[in-house]
Design a protein around this motif. Structure first.
Motif, PDB file in Angstrom:
ATOM      1  N   ARG A  54       0.852  -1.182   0.000  1.00  0.00           N
ATOM      2  CA  ARG A  54       0.000   0.000   0.000  1.00  0.00           C
ATOM      3  C   ARG A  54       0.886   1.228   0.000  1.00  0.00           C
ATOM      4  O   ARG A  54       2.056   1.181   0.375  1.00  0.00           O
ATOM      5  CB  ARG A  54      -0.902  -0.001   1.221  1.00  0.00           C
ATOM      6  N   ARG A  85      -0.921  -0.354 -10.483  1.00  0.00           N
ATOM      7  CA  ARG A  85      -1.703   0.152  -9.358  1.00  0.00           C
ATOM      8  C   ARG A  85      -3.003  -0.638  -9.354  1.00  0.00           C
ATOM      9  O   ARG A  85      -3.736  -0.664 -10.345  1.00  0.00           O
ATOM     10  CB  ARG A  85      -1.955   1.636  -9.590  1.00  0.00           C
ATOM     11  N   THR A  86      -3.307  -1.273  -8.216  1.00  0.00           N
ATOM     12  CA  THR A  86      -4.509  -2.084  -8.111  1.00  0.00           C
ATOM     13  C   THR A  86      -5.414  -1.498  -7.042  1.00  0.00           C
ATOM     14  O   THR A  86      -5.004  -1.374  -5.882  1.00  0.00           O
ATOM     15  CB  THR A  86      -4.147  -3.541  -7.743  1.00  0.00           C
ATOM     16  N   GLU A  87      -6.630  -1.128  -7.458  1.00  0.00           N
ATOM     17  CA  GLU A  87      -7.614  -0.590  -6.518  1.00  0.00           C
ATOM     18  C   GLU A  87      -8.582  -1.692  -6.116  1.00  0.00           C
ATOM     19  O   GLU A  87      -9.072  -2.439  -6.952  1.00  0.00           O
ATOM     20  CB  GLU A  87      -8.402   0.549  -7.164  1.00  0.00           C
ATOM     21  N   THR A  88      -8.851  -1.759  -4.807  1.00  0.00           N
ATOM     22  CA  THR A  88      -9.827  -2.694  -4.272  1.00  0.00           C
ATOM     23  C   THR A  88     -10.894  -1.871  -3.573  1.00  0.00           C
ATOM     24  O   THR A  88     -10.580  -1.071  -2.693  1.00  0.00           O
ATOM     25  CB  THR A  88      -9.171  -3.669  -3.272  1.00  0.00           C
ATOM     26  N   SER A  89     -12.147  -2.062  -3.971  1.00  0.00           N
ATOM     27  CA  SER A  89     -13.217  -1.267  -3.372  1.00  0.00           C
ATOM     28  C   SER A  89     -13.437  -1.678  -1.927  1.00  0.00           C
ATOM     29  O   SER A  89     -13.152  -2.799  -1.522  1.00  0.00           O
ATOM     30  CB  SER A  89     -14.504  -1.401  -4.180  1.00  0.00           C
ATOM     31  N   PRO A  93     -11.251   2.703   0.394  1.00  0.00           N
ATOM     32  CA  PRO A  93     -10.753   1.922  -0.735  1.00  0.00           C
ATOM     33  C   PRO A  93      -9.270   1.590  -0.530  1.00  0.00           C
ATOM     34  O   PRO A  93      -8.540   2.347   0.086  1.00  0.00           O
ATOM     35  CB  PRO A  93     -10.947   2.840  -1.943  1.00  0.00           C
ATOM     36  N   ARG A  94      -8.865   0.453  -1.025  1.00  0.00           N
ATOM     37  CA  ARG A  94      -7.468   0.013  -0.869  1.00  0.00           C
ATOM     38  C   ARG A  94      -6.761   0.113  -2.217  1.00  0.00           C
ATOM     39  O   ARG A  94      -7.287  -0.317  -3.235  1.00  0.00           O
ATOM     40  CB  ARG A  94      -7.444  -1.422  -0.364  1.00  0.00           C
ATOM     41  N   VAL A  95      -5.549   0.670  -2.194  1.00  0.00           N
ATOM     42  CA  VAL A  95      -4.727   0.771  -3.397  1.00  0.00           C
ATOM     43  C   VAL A  95      -3.385   0.116  -3.097  1.00  0.00           C
ATOM     44  O   VAL A  95      -2.732   0.444  -2.114  1.00  0.00           O
ATOM     45  CB  VAL A  95      -4.520   2.240  -3.834  1.00  0.00           C
ATOM     46  N   ASP A  96      -3.011  -0.831  -3.936  1.00  0.00           N
ATOM     47  CA  ASP A  96      -1.728  -1.511  -3.804  1.00  0.00           C
ATOM     48  C   ASP A  96      -0.887  -1.241  -5.044  1.00  0.00           C
ATOM     49  O   ASP A  96      -1.421  -1.103  -6.148  1.00  0.00           O
ATOM     50  CB  ASP A  96      -1.925  -3.026  -3.659  1.00  0.00           C
ATOM     51  N   TYR A  97       0.411  -1.199  -4.845  1.00  0.00           N
ATOM     52  CA  TYR A  97       1.363  -1.021  -5.934  1.00  0.00           C
ATOM     53  C   TYR A  97       2.259  -2.242  -5.986  1.00  0.00           C
ATOM     54  O   TYR A  97       2.761  -2.693  -4.950  1.00  0.00           O
ATOM     55  CB  TYR A  97       2.207   0.243  -5.717  1.00  0.00           C
TER      56      TYR A  97
END
Length: 137
Positions: A54, A85-89, A93-97
């Motif tokens: 994150r 960049r991966t967004e998870t609702s 919200p969660r964003v991972d790189y």
């Protein structure tokens, strides 16, 4: 390759062949090199070596980077295809790189560079101190 040489040649069977020469000032591979070895990208690659993080975790791992500069670095690396960049609702919200397969190819070279810097820091600092003490220009 000289400055006047084209970087793209044609092969009727295989299509365009690109011959890059990073030593030439006009070669587009220079911008690739500049992005890969800027101040923060190598540290981001090393931080993501073991998997996605994150933003806040990535910022902690890459000590000293401001949120604004980290955001700029991440966007540049994403544009270059080095990370995703991966967004998870959810709430929040969660964003991972994470590194892309292309970005993962930088793990080896960056690990080698990191090891070299850590192993030779004493020698470089001693040389710098001797240079400064000698009053060199």
């Amino acid at each position: 390759m000289t400055d006047t040489t084209s970087y793209v040649t044609e092969d009727r069977r295989a299509g365009p062949l690109i011959d890059y020469d990073v030593m030439s000032p006009r070669c587009p591979s220079r911008t690739v090199l500049r992005h890969v070895v800027n101040r923060w990208s190598p540290l981001v690659v090393m931080a993501l070596h073991d998997g996605p993080l994150r933003f806040s975790d990535l910022r902690c791992r890459v000590g000293g980077v401001t949120p604004k500069v980290l955001t700029q670095t991440l966007r540049s690396m994403e544009r270059d295809g080095l990370l995703e960049r991966t967004e998870t609702s959810g709430v929040p919200p969660r964003v991972d790189y994470g590194l892309t397969p292309l970005g993962a190819t930088l793990r080896g070279p960056m690990t080698t560079l990191r090891t070299w810097a850590q192993d030779h820091a004493d020698q470089v600092l001693a040389a710098r101190e001797a240079y400064d003490a000698a009053g060199a220009p």
